[in-house]
Write an enzyme that holds these catalytic residues in place. Structure first.
Site, PDB file in Angstrom:
ATOM      1  N   SER A  83       0.788  -1.212   0.119  1.00 42.03           N
ATOM      2  CA  SER A  83       0.025   0.191  -0.036  1.00 42.03           C
ATOM      3  C   SER A  83       0.880   1.184  -0.035  1.00 42.03           C
ATOM      4  O   SER A  83       2.205   1.086   0.680  1.00 42.03           O
ATOM      5  CB  SER A  83      -0.775   0.045   1.358  1.00 42.03           C
ATOM      6  OG  SER A  83      -1.525   1.250   1.447  1.00 42.03           O
ATOM      7  N   TYR A  92      -2.787  -1.425  10.485  1.00 40.46           N
ATOM      8  CA  TYR A  92      -2.758  -1.486   9.101  1.00 40.46           C
ATOM      9  C   TYR A  92      -1.622  -0.970   8.455  1.00 40.46           C
ATOM     10  O   TYR A  92      -0.797  -1.688   7.673  1.00 40.46           O
ATOM     11  CB  TYR A  92      -4.019  -1.000   8.272  1.00 40.46           C
ATOM     12  CG  TYR A  92      -3.983  -0.791   6.955  1.00 40.46           C
ATOM     13  CD1 TYR A  92      -4.533  -2.067   6.327  1.00 40.46           C
ATOM     14  CD2 TYR A  92      -3.619   0.079   5.746  1.00 40.46           C
ATOM     15  CE1 TYR A  92      -4.840  -2.274   4.753  1.00 40.46           C
ATOM     16  CE2 TYR A  92      -3.646  -0.045   4.611  1.00 40.46           C
ATOM     17  CZ  TYR A  92      -4.228  -1.340   4.062  1.00 40.46           C
ATOM     18  OH  TYR A  92      -4.117  -1.437   2.548  1.00 40.46           O
TER      19      TYR A  92
HETATM   20  C1  BGC Z   1      -6.463   1.426   1.923  1.00 45.39           C
HETATM   21  C2  BGC Z   1      -7.446   2.069   1.564  1.00 45.39           C
HETATM   22  C3  BGC Z   1      -7.009   3.658   1.256  1.00 45.39           C
HETATM   23  C4  BGC Z   1      -5.753   3.671   0.414  1.00 45.39           C
HETATM   24  C5  BGC Z   1      -5.202   5.273   0.149  1.00 45.39           C
HETATM   25  C6  BGC Z   1      -5.289   1.631   1.078  1.00 45.39           C
HETATM   26  O1  BGC Z   1      -3.959   0.769   1.444  1.00 45.39           O
HETATM   27  O2  BGC Z   1      -6.609  -0.133   1.890  1.00 45.39           O
HETATM   28  O3  BGC Z   1      -8.401   2.178   2.398  1.00 45.39           O
HETATM   29  O4  BGC Z   1      -8.230   4.364   0.606  1.00 45.39           O
HETATM   30  O5  BGC Z   1      -4.673   2.997   1.106  1.00 45.39           O
HETATM   31  O6  BGC Z   1      -5.202   5.758   1.531  1.00 45.39           O
END
Ligand code: BGC
Length: 270
Positions: free
Chosen positions: A155, A168
């Site tokens: 991410s 996360y």
């Molecule tokens: C998340 C999303 C988020 C995106 C940008 C991703 O890794 O799971 O919820 O919109 O990152 O912030």
């Protein structure tokens, strides 16, 4: 000698969390380039079947396979089932992931563990089984110049801190070092490990960020490209990282984020 018509002809791919969202998009994109795709899911076999049906309608092939990626024996059994049917795995896409958001001072250990177990330990368990198989089989030149490829779904939050999402962000930061470390460890054996770092992609995980016009306009402030990403945007990157077109690419994160990492707040400030 097989003449390869498509980039992934004859290769077997396991895509975790492939019954929806980015995983479904990646599974379809790999299948469109000739890969046989094992569609992993943890609940809702009907959704996984639907992804498989779409793949088959377009002339592709694959299977659905249930496993909780954070459960060691289920992961081992998943690889066994795929190898029983197709003989091997050439490509692993560690996609399964989730969010359990909370202000840090309210975050429960259960929320913390759930996210770390699926997003980070899940990638460890699946990568370990894939690497074992890549080492056993080695390079099959007709299929690929590599003995195997792993793509970790990371991410932008492997580098962008994210208030209210400590579990996360920590999991994705962990994925980055897991990816780089195993890339370093197995590059001499011709195994490639890379990540994709999606920005905001239109999937169920972040529906709150795009479902209303107000939320969507707020979100666009973070995206220089001025549109949300689609699962197909990630599918294209996954095909490239899986194919020999990226043979010399190892241990890197390919951000697919419409420029989210470009500090858009500085566009008219600073
Ligand atoms: C998340 C999303 C988020 C995106 C940008 C991703 O890794 O799971 O919820 O919109 O990152 O912030």
């Amino acid at each position: 000698m097989i003449i390869k018509q498509r980039k992934l002809d004859g290769q077997v791919a396991i895509v975790t969390g492939a019954s929806s969202g980015i995983g479904a998009g990646v599974a379809k994109a790999l299948a469109a380039e000739g890969a046989i795709v094992a569609i992993n899911y943890v609940s809702g076999p009907d959704k996984a079947e639907k992804v498989l049906d779409e793949i088959k309608q377009k002339g592709g092939d694959g299977m659905i396979v249930k496993a909780d990626v954070s459960n060691e024996s289920e992961v081992v059994d998943m690889f066994k089932a795929v190898h029983k049917k197709y003989g091997t795995t050439d490509i692993l896409v560690n996609n399964a992931g989730l969010q359990q958001d909370a202000a840090f001072h309210n975050m429960t250990l259960t929320q913390w563990n759930f996210v770390l177990n699926v997003n980070l330990t899940g990638q460890f368990l699946c990568s370990r089984e894939a690497i074992k198989e890549f080492l056993r089989r080695g390079v099959v030149p007709d299929r690929s110049k590599s003995a195997g490829k792993i793509i970790c779904m990371s991410s932008v939050h492997e580098v962008i801190p994210w208030a209210g999402h400590a579990n996360y962000s920590a999991s994705k930061g962990g994925v980055m070092m897991l990816m780089k470390t195993i890339a370093q460890e197995y590059a001499p054996m011709k195994i490639r490990v890379n990540s994709i770092g999606p920005g905001a992609i239109r999937t169920p995980i972040n529906h709150g960020a795009w479902q209303t016009p107000e939320a969507y306009n707020m979100l666009l402030k973070l995206i220089p490209a001025k549109r949300i990403g689609e699962a197909e945007d990630i599918g294209g990157a996954a095909v490239w990282l899986s194919s020999d077109d990226s043979e010399y690419v190892n241990g890197t994160t390919l951000f697919v984020d419409g420029g989210m990492l470009l500090y858009p707040g500085f566009e008219d400030n600073g």
